[in-house]
Motif scaffolding. Structure first.
Motif, PDB file in Angstrom:
ATOM      1  N   UNK A   1       9.362  11.541   1.870  1.00  0.00           N
ATOM      2  CA  UNK A   1       9.076  12.927   2.204  1.00  0.00           C
ATOM      3  C   UNK A   1       9.807  13.859   1.268  1.00  0.00           C
ATOM      4  N   UNK A   2      10.231  14.987   1.804  1.00  0.00           N
ATOM      5  CA  UNK A   2      10.912  15.988   0.984  1.00  0.00           C
ATOM      6  C   UNK A   2      12.343  15.595   0.665  1.00  0.00           C
TER       7      UNK A   2
ATOM      8  N   UNK B   1       0.837  -1.198   0.000  1.00  0.00           N
ATOM      9  CA  UNK B   1       0.000   0.000   0.000  1.00  0.00           C
ATOM     10  C   UNK B   1       0.866   1.239   0.000  1.00  0.00           C
ATOM     11  N   UNK B   2       0.333   2.305  -0.592  1.00  0.00           N
ATOM     12  CA  UNK B   2       0.971   3.630  -0.595  1.00  0.00           C
ATOM     13  C   UNK B   2      -0.023   4.601   0.033  1.00  0.00           C
ATOM     14  N   UNK B   3       0.328   5.153   1.201  1.00  0.00           N
ATOM     15  CA  UNK B   3      -0.608   5.984   1.962  1.00  0.00           C
ATOM     16  C   UNK B   3      -0.114   7.424   2.009  1.00  0.00           C
ATOM     17  N   UNK B   4      -0.740   8.350   1.268  1.00  0.00           N
ATOM     18  CA  UNK B   4      -0.371   9.769   1.383  1.00  0.00           C
ATOM     19  C   UNK B   4      -0.734  10.288   2.758  1.00  0.00           C
ATOM     20  N   UNK B   5       0.173  11.067   3.345  1.00  0.00           N
ATOM     21  CA  UNK B   5      -0.011  11.480   4.725  1.00  0.00           C
ATOM     22  C   UNK B   5      -0.183  12.974   4.902  1.00  0.00           C
ATOM     23  N   UNK B   6      -0.377  13.399   6.138  1.00  0.00           N
ATOM     24  CA  UNK B   6      -0.633  14.811   6.431  1.00  0.00           C
ATOM     25  C   UNK B   6       0.585  15.707   6.271  1.00  0.00           C
ATOM     26  N   UNK B   7       1.784  15.120   6.176  1.00  0.00           N
ATOM     27  CA  UNK B   7       2.991  15.928   6.006  1.00  0.00           C
ATOM     28  C   UNK B   7       3.329  16.156   4.545  1.00  0.00           C
ATOM     29  N   UNK B   8       2.487  15.698   3.632  1.00  0.00           N
ATOM     30  CA  UNK B   8       2.744  15.836   2.207  1.00  0.00           C
ATOM     31  C   UNK B   8       3.515  14.678   1.625  1.00  0.00           C
ATOM     32  N   UNK B   9       4.025  13.792   2.481  1.00  0.00           N
ATOM     33  CA  UNK B   9       4.754  12.626   2.009  1.00  0.00           C
ATOM     34  C   UNK B   9       3.849  11.418   1.853  1.00  0.00           C
ATOM     35  N   UNK B  10       4.463  10.308   1.490  1.00  0.00           N
ATOM     36  CA  UNK B  10       3.732   9.061   1.275  1.00  0.00           C
ATOM     37  C   UNK B  10       4.455   7.931   1.991  1.00  0.00           C
TER      38      UNK B  10
ATOM     39  N   UNK C   1       0.309   1.519   6.319  1.00  0.00           N
ATOM     40  CA  UNK C   1       1.167   2.197   7.294  1.00  0.00           C
ATOM     41  C   UNK C   1       1.088   3.690   7.028  1.00  0.00           C
ATOM     42  N   UNK C   2       1.034   4.491   8.102  1.00  0.00           N
ATOM     43  CA  UNK C   2       0.876   5.937   7.985  1.00  0.00           C
ATOM     44  C   UNK C   2       1.868   6.627   8.907  1.00  0.00           C
ATOM     45  N   UNK C   3       2.589   7.617   8.387  1.00  0.00           N
ATOM     46  CA  UNK C   3       3.517   8.398   9.199  1.00  0.00           C
ATOM     47  C   UNK C   3       2.747   9.450   9.975  1.00  0.00           C
ATOM     48  N   UNK C   4       2.969   9.516  11.286  1.00  0.00           N
ATOM     49  CA  UNK C   4       2.397  10.564  12.124  1.00  0.00           C
ATOM     50  C   UNK C   4       3.496  11.581  12.397  1.00  0.00           C
TER      51      UNK C   4
END
Length: 329
Positions: free
Chosen positions: A72-73, A25-34, A92-95
């Motif tokens: 991320x960046x 899975x590829x989960x786009x997150x709230x920090x703009x990353x995936x 999986x999701x980065x917090x």
């Protein structure tokens, strides 16, 4: 309708980061990353489908290793390596600043940066899943679950980081005469910490029943519905159903030709699954696009996931992104 080529941006080539493992899975997150979830075994959720149903998936008593990579960046950031019984880890999701959120078939757990488990809670048999920067988890559910189980009867739920239910969507919808209830979730787009868009098969109140009552798109501020649209089901000669994952920019949405993604088929570029559609919310004509890479070639079969104005497209070999805010109407 002739599809216009739409150049999309390559974010990653899976061979460079997966090390031969399967991309689940590829989960786009709230920090703009995936965040990309990898599994050493064949996984029924993996982006590269196994056709013909011949794969031997891990059994419940087998130990399967997973890896996490966050894009991320800067350089890809490796996350903790996990071992789990069977192929049950879904995403999986980065917090940002405080660990990871992992989702299983019916549970979620929050991990510290080093992989230590902080909390685990039930989420029901969820479909789409997205997280906010403060660790809340949004989920939607299919019709087979909504009508027989809890918490699935919410249609769409939001869970606090400790597992408490912050939103039971259908309870709120039933207290209005203009917001339709959910009878099958289709897409979630957590655009910001307090703005979330959802799409779903809808049970419209009689007072608000539109001419085509099959789908709804709803914009929420916090947990309150602010705007509701009947799903724009056609773009020229193309029927778009279900609405599925989508990106949103202003009064337009960018969506794949079907919410079913790759499924078990391998469509060519003439198939609706291969196309993107930029649709107005309300009246007006949509536009049809064929996503192409840096060489001008169709990117291949893809699975979409929307976050804000960006629509992430995962093929069997790479991750791309299109931005609805920059696509000409």
């Amino acid at each position: 309708m002739i599809a216009m080529p739409l150049p999309v941006t390559r974010l990653a080539t899976f061979a460079d980061i997966a090390g031969g493992w399967n991309v689940v899975a590829c989960a786009p997150g709230p920090d703009g990353g995936t965040t990309i979830l990898l599994c050493e075994a064949t996984h029924f959720q993996q982006v590269a489908p196994v056709l013909g149903w011949t794969a031997q998936w891990a059994k419940a008593d087998e130990r399967v290793r997973y890896r996490i990579v966050h894009l991320g960046a800067g350089q890809p950031e490796p996350g903790p390596e996990l071992v789990d019984g069977g192929s049950e880890l879904y995403s999986a999701h980065r917090l940002p600043g405080h660990g990871w959120l992992m989702t299983f078939e019916r549970e979620a757990c929050v991990l510290a940066d080093d992989g230590a488990e902080r909390v685990r809670f039930g989420i029901g048999r969820a479909g789409n899943r997205q997280v906010t920067a403060d660790g809340r988890l949004w989920c939607d559910y299919g019709d087979e679950e909504i009508f027989v189980s809890q918490p699935e009867d919410a249609g769409i739920s939001c869970f606090e980081p400790d597992g408490r239910v912050a939103l039971h969507f259908n309870d709120r919808a039933e207290r209005t005469d203009w917001v339709p209830a959910v009878w099958c979730g289709a897409g979630i787009n957590v655009a910001s910490g307090d703005e979330t868009w959802v799409s779903y098969y809808a049970s419209w109140p009689v007072a608000a029943s539109p001419a085509r009552p099959s789908h709804a798109v709803v914009r929420l501020r916090g947990y309150d519905a602010k705007e509701v649209w009947a799903w724009p089901a056609r773009c020229g000669d193309a029927n778009l159903s279900p609405s599925g994952p989508f990106a949103v920019a202003g009064d337009r949405i960018l969506v794949q030709g079907s919410g079913h993604g790759l499924g078990s088929r391998d469509p060519d570029e003439a198939h609706p699954h291969a196309r993107l559609y930029l649709m107005p919310l309300g009246e007006g004509e949509g536009r049809e696009f064929l996503p192409v890479d840096e060489r001008g070639a169709w990117i291949g079969p893809f699975r979409a996931e929307g976050r804000g104005s960006r629509l992430f497209l995962a093929t069997t070999s790479a991750l791309f992104v299109a931005d609805a805010a920059t696509v000409e109407a």
